[in-house]
Design a protein around this motif. Structure first.
Motif, mmCIF file in Angstrom:
data_model
loop_
_atom_site.group_PDB
_atom_site.id
_atom_site.type_symbol
_atom_site.label_atom_id
_atom_site.label_comp_id
_atom_site.label_asym_id
_atom_site.label_seq_id
_atom_site.Cartn_x
_atom_site.Cartn_y
_atom_site.Cartn_z
ATOM 1 N N SER A 158 -1.034 -1.065 -4.515
ATOM 2 C CA SER A 158 -2.276 -0.289 -4.550
ATOM 3 C C SER A 158 -2.174 0.929 -3.631
ATOM 4 O O SER A 158 -1.242 1.046 -2.830
ATOM 5 C CB SER A 158 -3.430 -1.189 -4.073
ATOM 6 N N THR A 159 -3.139 1.822 -3.767
ATOM 7 C CA THR A 159 -3.230 2.957 -2.838
ATOM 8 C C THR A 159 -4.466 2.787 -1.959
ATOM 9 O O THR A 159 -4.816 3.680 -1.201
ATOM 10 C CB THR A 159 -3.357 4.272 -3.631
ATOM 11 N N ASP A 160 -5.126 1.639 -2.092
ATOM 12 C CA ASP A 160 -6.400 1.426 -1.381
ATOM 13 C C ASP A 160 -6.293 0.242 -0.426
ATOM 14 O O ASP A 160 -6.074 -0.896 -0.849
ATOM 15 C CB ASP A 160 -7.504 1.162 -2.432
ATOM 16 N N TYR A 161 -6.429 0.522 0.883
ATOM 17 C CA TYR A 161 -6.314 -0.555 1.883
ATOM 18 C C TYR A 161 -7.298 -1.673 1.582
ATOM 19 O O TYR A 161 -7.059 -2.831 1.901
ATOM 20 C CB TYR A 161 -6.599 0.011 3.278
ATOM 21 N N ILE A 193 0.851 -1.189 0.000
ATOM 22 C CA ILE A 193 0.000 0.000 0.000
ATOM 23 C C ILE A 193 0.890 1.243 0.000
ATOM 24 O O ILE A 193 1.791 1.349 0.836
ATOM 25 C CB ILE A 193 -0.902 0.017 1.249
ATOM 26 N N GLU A 194 0.630 2.143 -0.924
ATOM 27 C CA GLU A 194 1.354 3.413 -0.958
ATOM 28 C C GLU A 194 0.333 4.554 -0.878
ATOM 29 O O GLU A 194 -0.871 4.350 -1.021
ATOM 30 C CB GLU A 194 2.185 3.517 -2.241
ATOM 31 N N THR A 195 0.823 5.751 -0.648
ATOM 32 C CA THR A 195 -0.091 6.885 -0.407
ATOM 33 C C THR A 195 -0.728 7.382 -1.698
ATOM 34 O O THR A 195 -1.861 7.837 -1.708
ATOM 35 C CB THR A 195 0.695 8.072 0.212
ATOM 36 N N ASP A 196 0.005 7.317 -2.813
ATOM 37 C CA ASP A 196 -0.586 7.838 -4.065
ATOM 38 C C ASP A 196 0.024 7.098 -5.259
ATOM 39 O O ASP A 196 0.892 6.238 -5.095
ATOM 40 C CB ASP A 196 -0.323 9.351 -4.182
ATOM 41 N N ALA A 197 -0.413 7.487 -6.450
ATOM 42 C CA ALA A 197 -0.003 6.768 -7.665
ATOM 43 C C ALA A 197 1.512 6.824 -7.852
ATOM 44 O O ALA A 197 2.146 5.818 -8.201
ATOM 45 C CB ALA A 197 -0.708 7.360 -8.875
ATOM 46 N N ASP A 198 2.087 7.983 -7.576
ATOM 47 C CA ASP A 198 3.566 8.086 -7.715
ATOM 48 C C ASP A 198 4.256 7.121 -6.751
ATOM 49 O O ASP A 198 5.199 6.416 -7.096
ATOM 50 C CB ASP A 198 4.035 9.518 -7.413
ATOM 51 N N GLY A 199 3.745 7.105 -5.543
ATOM 52 C CA GLY A 199 4.315 6.202 -4.527
ATOM 53 C C GLY A 199 4.182 4.763 -4.966
ATOM 54 O O GLY A 199 5.119 3.966 -4.828
ATOM 55 N N ALA A 200 3.038 4.427 -5.552
ATOM 56 C CA ALA A 200 2.813 3.054 -6.020
ATOM 57 C C ALA A 200 3.796 2.718 -7.135
ATOM 58 O O ALA A 200 4.372 1.627 -7.148
ATOM 59 C CB ALA A 200 1.369 2.919 -6.511
#
Ligand code: T1G
Length: 689
Positions: A355-358, A313-320
């Motif tokens: 993903s960015t969604d738990y 899990i990442e905070t946003d699309a860039d993080g993902a």
């Protein structure tokens, strides 16, 4: 019966039956000798096939016997009897044939291995040398170069490589059946290795081996001795060389280095859930890893390798995207080293979700938080996890320093929270500190230990304190180093002293690799709670203020011209001298011995407090942490095993002397005073007893 033998037609079948890995202790040696006597008396046999029951052919001599006096029959004598037996013996190996197990194969006339069998002479990793003919028979079979490489490094070879180099005569799915089908005349014609001439001289191979061990096994005695013995096989008759081999093995068994390496070998295997932990571990089929940075990606990969499905899990699309890139680069590196075949890679990629969604990890049985080292961030992550995951899921934080109990206090069910402190790179470093918070349930703890087993990590239980076991000791190590810096030493002198002690690198080079900003952030975090009366050394802070963050910025304690190797930087010496001037410190010289002694005493003193406070369960656990997490030389047995070789009275006397210099920093731990009063070592110390 630890060795069974029976007749099948014209063959005798001998089996080692000493679970779990057929270590060749006294009973096995006696049993093998009985089998030889039986073979000599039994009429009409044309072969003896020796194999191992269970998962191993034989794991070699029983290392638990090495502390005591050798008890006959001694292994070299047993193997000589096998080799001299009028009925030829055939080795039918599977699983592992290590140390004396490989030497048993060499005493046979013919050698067969099942696919995947690992064959080796790892004695030097236990601080000894092959002591049952390996240094003399192996070179006669495979030549000097291959033999000296195997014996000096202790690295096993697989069955296929063993076949290529002539160490085994055949690789067969059923080695015993293959042995029974061998032509009797061919068998009878095979010579005993001890009767063959020695190998051709090969000075280059010997020199190459010496250079290799001088680099990779610096400070260790056994590898050099092993090379000397293999070199003897060229010129010395077999019997004379065998005597020297035996003398060397006996002499090395009781050295500090051999005792230290055995200590770590057994301590690593004893690193399991504590006896009092009575709960069932949660079965982990799938996990969430929060944070796809260096640590998170490494943790995710370690879980994937163990067959656990992972959602990062990442905070946003860039993080993902960055997380995906991190995992991909780890996989590329593994594949480049031949550790990740196509099938395994496909399985891992299929089991990984980013993903960015738990909600995408909503079925996870475990969550490991590896987010930014900020208490606020962690609290937000854990409240999201508690909402998203089923109530059975265990929640873990990979925090290196932050207070687990403070995180737990924000949860509706704090008992689910456990600390799983991985070490970078998380898919490679074996140490895993399992941190038990005040509210951590036994089920969560048991799950941590079971996960460590599946990841093939070395688990060490830690209580909650700043830095747990390893980083708390590291902080004292660095403080002592910076104090020496302020008082007159240079970073290079300190690094050289600790490399001479046995570390792969000193504290300053290590900081340059990990980055000076990490420890800087921790010192800032600790600023408000720091003892105002404790001497504070501001040099490392000054380095960060000057933008010297380490290798990643091209300059740290050292310079790294063109991103290459480290170069001492006179600017750093000027900077240190300036700080010392500001602090009105009268600088003086220190010897390597001063440096080594002070840095070790600082760590031992802190480790003693960690024991006294019950943060660590035992001195052996602290040894595992220092060896598997912080590069303490394995052949010194870990910090507390080494401390016990220094004798606690001497440690206390040194601390008392340093106390006059700084009564706060060098105050002797109560545990050290207690050990000195009771005349015991740290290995026997139990807090409160
Ligand atoms: N001696 C005593 N105990 C041993 C042992 C040994 N050599 N090898 C394993 N054990 C125990 C281990 O402590 C553990 O115990 C259990 O067996 C399972 O081991 C003259 C004399 C064989 C590859 O260096 O490398 O031969 O915890 O958990 O992961 O030259 O053990 O269950 O109570 O490691 O499947 C040279 C050392 C000796 C091989 C199996 N031999 N062993 O790994 O299981 S010196 C070695 C290993 C010598 C001659 C001299 C591994 C293994 P417990 P494990 P594993």
């Amino acid at each position: 019966m630890t060795v069974t033998f029976r007749r099948e037609g014209n063959a005798g079948l001998v089996e080692l039956a000493n679970p779990p890995v057929n270590a060749m202790g006294l009973a096995v040696r006696r049993g093998l000798l009985e089998a030889v006597r039986w073979a000599e008396a039994e009429a009409g046999l044309d072969r003896i096939v020796v194999s191992g029951q269970g998962r191993a052919f034989a794991a070699g001599g029983d290392a638990r016997e090495f502390d005591g006096e050798p008890v006959p029959p001694h292994l070299p004598d047993v193997l000589d009897a096998i080799e001299a037996c009028p009925v030829p013996w055939i080795a039918a190996a599977h699983g592992v044939a290590l140390g004396g197990g490989a030497e048993l194969m060499l005493a046979c006339r013919y050698r067969i291995a099942a696919p995947g069998t690992r064959i080796g002479l790892p004695e030097v990793t236990l601080g000894v040398v092959p002591g049952a003919g390996g240094t003399q028979r192996l070179p006669r079979l495979v030549g000097l170069a291959a033999a000296v490489d195997m014996i000096a490094t202790g690295k096993p070879v697989t069955a296929d490589d063993a076949y290529e180099m002539g160490l085994v005569d055949a690789v067969a799915d059923d080695p015993v059946a293959h042995a029974l089908a061998l032509d009797a005349a061919e068998l009878a014609a095979r010579s005993a290795l001890s009767s063959l001439d020695g190998p051709e001289p090969d000075e280059m191979a010997i020199d190459k081996a010496r250079a290799s061990v001088a680099r990779r096994m610096r400070g260790q005695v056994a590898p050099e001795k092993a090379i000397d013995l293999v070199a003897l096989s060229v010129s010395e008759p077999f019997a004379g060389a065998l005597r020297q081999e035996r003398e060397t093995f006996i002499a090395l068994r009781t050295t500090d280095q051999a005792r230290a390496l055995r200590h770590i070998f057994f301590a690593e295997r004893a690193a399991k859930a504590p006896d009092w932990l009575d709960a069932e571990a949660q079965r982990i089929e799938s996990a969430i890893v929060v944070g796809g940075g260096t640590m998170g990606a490494g943790i995710a990969y370690a879980l994937l390798l163990a067959g656990i499905a992972v959602t990062v899990i990442e905070t946003d699309a860039d993080g993902a995207e960055r997380a995906r890139a991190h995992v991909a680069s780890i996989m590329e590196a593994s594949a480049a080293r031949g550790l990740l075949g196509e099938d395994k890679r496909a399985r891992i990629e299929a089991a990984l979700t980013i993903s960015t969604d738990y909600a995408d990890g909503a079925s996870a049985d475990l969550a490991i938080e590896a987010a930014f080292e900020s208490m606020e961030v962690k609290k937000v992550v854990f409240s999201a996890l508690e909402e998203a995951l089923p109530t059975h899921a265990v929640l873990a934080t990979n925090t290196s320093y932050l207070d687990l109990d403070e995180i737990a206090a924000t949860l509706k069910s704090p008992s689910r929270l456990v600390g799983l402190h991985f070490f970078a790179p998380a898919h490679i470093m074996k140490l895993l500190e399992i941190v038990q918070g005040a509210a951590t349930s036994h089920a969560a703890l048991a799950t941590g230990f079971d996960l460590a087993r599946r990841l093939r990590k070395v688990p060490v239980l830690s209580g909650v304190c700043d830095g747990f076991i390893g980083n708390r000791i590291l902080a004292r190590y660095r403080e002592a180093a910076d104090t020496l810096l302020m008082d007159g030493a240079t970073p290079w002198q300190i690094d050289e002293a600790m490399v001479a002690f046995g570390y792969a690198m000193g504290p300053y080079e290590a900081q340059d690799l990990s980055g000076l900003d990490i420890a800087y952030a921790n010192r800032k975090r600790q600023a408000e709670t720091r003892d105002p009366n404790r001497r504070y050394i501001p040099i490392a802070d000054r380095m960060v203020h000057e933008g010297r963050l380490g290798k990643k910025t091209g300059v740290g304690w050292y310079r790294y011209p063109g991103g290459g190797g480290k170069v001492e930087d006179p600017l750093v010496e000027d900077l240190v001298a300036e700080e010392a001037h500001f602090a009105k410190v009268a600088r003086r010289d220190f010897t390597s011995e001063d440096i080594e002694r002070r840095l070790l005493l600082a760590m031992i003193n802190e480790a003693a407090d960690i024991l006294a406070e019950g943060i660590a369960q035992s001195a052996a656990d602290i040894d595992l942490v220092t060896v598997f997490g912080y590069g303490f030389p394995r052949w010194r047995g870990g910090l507390m095993h080494h401390a016990d070789t220094l004798a606690v009275d001497a440690i206390l006397a040194d601390l008392r002397a340093l106390e006059t210099e700084d009564p706060i920093v060098w105050r002797p731990s109560a545990a050290i005073v207690a050990c000195a009063e009771r005349g015991i070592g740290f290995a026997e110390y139990r807090p409160g007893s």
